[in-house]
Write an enzyme that holds these catalytic residues in place. Sequence first.
Site, PDB file in Angstrom:
ATOM      1  CG  HIS A   1      -0.623   0.332   2.528  1.00 16.64           C
ATOM      2  ND1 HIS A   1      -0.168  -0.663   3.431  1.00 16.64           N
ATOM      3  CD2 HIS A   1      -0.449   1.687   2.919  1.00 16.64           C
ATOM      4  CE1 HIS A   1       0.033   0.214   4.497  1.00 16.64           C
ATOM      5  NE2 HIS A   1      -0.041   1.135   4.302  1.00 16.64           N
TER       6      HIS A   1
ATOM      7  CG  ASP B   1       0.388  -4.007   2.859  1.00 17.09           C
ATOM      8  OD1 ASP B   1       0.887  -3.525   1.752  1.00 17.09           O
ATOM      9  OD2 ASP B   1      -0.300  -3.214   3.731  1.00 17.09           O
TER      10      ASP B   1
ATOM     11  CB  SER C   1       2.713   1.477   6.747  1.00 13.80           C
ATOM     12  OG  SER C   1       1.454   1.336   7.096  1.00 13.80           O
TER      13      SER C   1
END
Length: 711
Positions: free
Chosen positions: A84, A220, A646
Amino acid sequence: MKRFRLLTILLVLFPAFLFAGEGMWIPMLLQYNEKEMQEMGMRITADDIYSINHSSLKDAIVLFGGGCTGEIVSDQGLLLTNHHCGYDYIQRHSSVEHDYLTNGFWAMNRGEELPCPGLSVIFLREMRDVTEKVLYNINVDMPEDERQAKIDENIKKLIAKFEKETDYKVSIKPFFLGNEYYVLFNEIYTDVRLVGCPPSNIGKFGGDTDNWVWPRHTGDFSVFRVYADKNGHPAAYSDDNVPYKPAKHLDISLKGAEEGDFAFVFGYPARTNEYLPAVAVDQEANLIDPITVDLRGKVLDIYNQYQEQDPKVRIQYASKHASIGNGWKKWMGVTEGINHFHGVEKKQAFEQDFYDWAMQSRSRYMYVNLIRQFDKNYKELEPYQLAYTYLSEAGLRTELISFAGRFARLSEVTKDTPQEDIDRMLHQLKGTSESFFKDYYEPIDRDVAKMLLKEYLKAQPADFRPSFLNDIKEVNEYVDKLFDKTMFTDQAKVTALLDNFKVKDAKKLANDPALQVYQSLMGFFRNEVHGKMASITADNDRLRRIYMKGQMEMQTEKRLFPDANFTLRVTYGKIEGFKPQDGKTYRHFTTLEGIMQKENPDIYDYVVEPRLKELYNKKDYGRYADKDGTMHVAFTASVHTTGGNSGSPILNADGQLLGLNFDRCWEGTMSDLIYDPDICRNISVDIRYVLFIIDKFAGAGHLIDEMTIVE
Ligand code: ARG
Ligand code: ASP
């Protein structure tokens, strides 16, 4: 709300604090955490994590693309981050013929790697405490603007001095809400290329449905490579550039981690507000967040309804849905969490103690009235906060209105505006309008506008709303007329205007009803909201700085950490699951079995790649299987993280890579305001799943060969 003294009771019952789990620590000061980290199981030293005298783990960590974290995993500049986080760059390289979002992408040699203009990674080379120099000649009683001017001047001088001494990019940032200042020496690399990514069915598996939720099965991750000039220095993209040789790259552990094992995350948390007064937490969690959640929920309902009917619309609104939905779900969790945890009451109890402490000594006079001033300021701020929330969540959420707003400057040009300025605007607007219309579906936007304007009218008092709202007689009729009359829903008209723009067209633009709505919204904000909001906020910033200082003085037994501010931090805890509710326990890891259980070919978020199923059926996991024989996909830990973390590496006791952090569990999203070690958990993708996908699924084993794997 009653101010009961829960915290005091807790403090009496448990005088010696156990490891609290919370904290985002400044790497250069990590020696103060070393003992605790080692007692929890860490086998390396603070100096192994951050050093300016020799290579250390920090040399492998980057701020990726200005909003995420990445880490270098080979001596050839190979970089891992989340899917992402790389999404925009993957999307930009995707087309119908090369749909890398859907099918994934793997460069089988360096020549196939894809340049990503606009993408940069930043390495921190050094940081230093410059508090004394920045706060030189500042005294407590100085008026705020004088104080800030002096600080700005000191910072400017310091930066100029440092810039003479180094080639690095120098910046100075406040920590502890302006009680301390650190200088950061950074190196920014702008030739970063896309090396690989899994199909979205893996990289985004579970999609928005599973977002913020455990158990999770998202692969991810995406892979990039940093390039440098021949001397290893940053350089603009060039065929002559070579893979960047880092001072350090991360070793990768294939051993996995057991429940209770020590783990730490090293990355770039963006923003937390752990030292807010109770009144502010209450306002955010119980007033602003619920309104935002409610409005966004209603927008998403409309999106869903149309997205289900038409696959084209589903794709057009996928990214908008994801970004609106991300905050919607998170803030729902914040409100739940704060209330479940009695966060406001706990803060109030602490404030009572703070007041009592301040009253004990004359030298603490500046702390005595703080809480009362906060209460007054936040009360006063409330209508402005609401106005701002409705402006952004109800007013500008209608795509037509915010799109029209992009033309505001062009609508103001006159014959005195230099032609090159106009040309620049036209050029930008052509790009803006092309991407706007690519993903615009008018029926959705009409419905959204009707719903939002009704909500706006219902919620905001007549004497405190943008003027256009007060002229509306019937909302549906008004919106239909607006959409019928504006030129901004018609791509042909907009394109024609931009292609043949003359100064006299400015007037036509300015008269467009959608642009007028935008101007009415912004005019109201400028004239009625902004000034007051800014002055109260500035005063709150001052109070918060003083309150922070007081909290540090009061709690000498407890080391406090500075709120996240997009600088490199170390946070640590344990690999562990949690109990989200009475009678419910979450295990700390998930496996490929769970992907097969979730599989549903009819639900977009749960489609499983045939090749993945094949590997699963054959149990062909190679050396990436856990010792229990299964393929572990994701795991949770009690490590304090937030947005920006992230892509951050989560590392084991030896500083080896265990996985990539990518999310938190919904029950604990309040951790930006208050951290509860019982329910705040971060979620990472297991590095063994990442390598399995690269190697077994994608056949890109040449990338694994570059890495340093510890079996
Ligand atoms: N919740 C994560 C974060 O805040 C992941 C967001 C991206 N994923 C998504 N399904 N929208 O960034
Ligand atoms: N998903 C977040 C990010 O993109 C991480 C978080 O908020 O926990 O940084």
